[in-house]
Design a protein around this motif. Structure first.
Motif: not given
Length: 330
Positions: A308-321
């Protein structure tokens, strides 16, 4: 004499100057030969001759020293000019690291609760069934266990599904008052746009003796926290169910993207669900031997807040590096 000094002053480099010095003071130099005449002179002439010769020697040495310093300075300036760099030129951008957006978000949350005199507590990632479920009012075969798809290592050990066991361990080890948060990784068998097998939670617990803590305290704490995180948003509490709190609520904020008017992100409701909370169930207090106490608890997903804070649409992208995402947080 003047001719020699003029020759010294017209030297173009140190090598040329050194040749003049050798021609004057070397073994076969002009001044050396003049000094050798002293041995054949009458005694009454030696003193005056030697004085005149020493005066000339000093003048020549002085002229050579001055010229040498001048030529060395010129050489140094030429060398510095040849090796100089233009510091105003742009260099290639150097690659620098940055904190991960999940860690940035977690740090911001922790900073807020530290400022409110909450302590930070930690616990093991591999838990037993009692601390992860039973002590939290989830006995064996309780249907609410199906809400959490669990990784079991054996019949008695599992990867914790939430950070709530840290609350139980803290209450077992200490007496009220308790004012704590427990940040850390948790694990569930799930993987889609909004779920990953490993994610991060921060849960909070406040316990006081007697009936000092009420739902009003919980409401005040969370409203201020959410406005700290998201700015001027509306906050609402919806009745819900959690086995370890009663009453239990889901907490929503007005959509930070459409300001509550309705959009795709909030499914056109104008609200975003951000965390769960409630007043601690008395059964939980009985499991840790607490009597005559009151308290509230809350829990949130750090990745949810980061998205929400950084407007990231897919949770998985936070762990893909993916560096294209991570480099935006330099």
């Amino acid at each position: 004499m003047n001719e020699i000094i003029s020759k010294i002053n017209s030297s173009k480099n140190l090598e040329e100057l050194d040749k003049i010095r050798v021609s004057l003071f070397g073994k076969k130099g002009l001044i050396t030969q003049e000094f050798s005449k002293l041995k054949d002179m009458p005694n009454d002439e030696k003193k005056e001759f030697a004085n005149n010769l020493n005066r000339k020697k000093d003048e020549l040495n002085s002229a050579i020293s001055i010229k040498k310093n001048e030529l060395e300075l010129i050489d140094l300036q030429n060398k510095m000019k040849a090796e100089s760099i233009d510091v105003t030129l742009f260099n290639e951008e150097r690659s620098i690291g940055a904190l991960h957006p999940v860690m940035i978000t977690m740090d911001k949350i922790i900073e807020y609760f530290l400022s409110q005199n909450f302590s930070i507590e930690n616990g093991p990632l591999i838990e037993d069934d009692f601390h992860n479920f039973e002590a939290l009012n989830l006995p064996k075969y309780h249907p609410a266990r199906d809400m959490q798809d669990t990784f079991y290592t054996d019949d008695k050990r599992l990867l914790r599904t939430h950070t709530s066991p840290v609350q139980i361990r803290t209450m077992e080890a200490s007496k009220p008052p308790i004012r704590m948060i427990c940040p850390g990784a948790v694990f569930r068998r799930d993987f889609d746009l909004t779920h990953t097998p490993m994610f991060h939670q921060i849960e909070g617990l406040v316990v006081e003796e007697g009936d000092k803590v009420s739902f009003a305290n919980l409401k005040y704490t969370l409203e201020n926290f959410l406005k700290y995180m998201f700015g001027d948003v509306k906050v609402r509490f919806r009745p819900s169910f959690f086995p370890f709190t009663e009453p239990s609520t889901e907490v929503d904020i007005s959509c930070i993207f459409c300001k509550g008017s309705g959009c795709r992100v909030c499914s056109h409701t104008g609200w975003l669900e951000v965390l769960g909370s409630g007043v601690v169930d008395p059964n939980v207090f009985r499991q840790v031997g607490y009597k005559n106490v009151s308290g509230y608890a809350f829990g949130l997903g750090v990745e949810r807040f980061a998205m929400l804070l950084h407007c990231i649409g897919d949770l998985r992208s936070l762990f893909e590096g993916d560096l294209r995402l991570l480099e935006q947080f330099k």
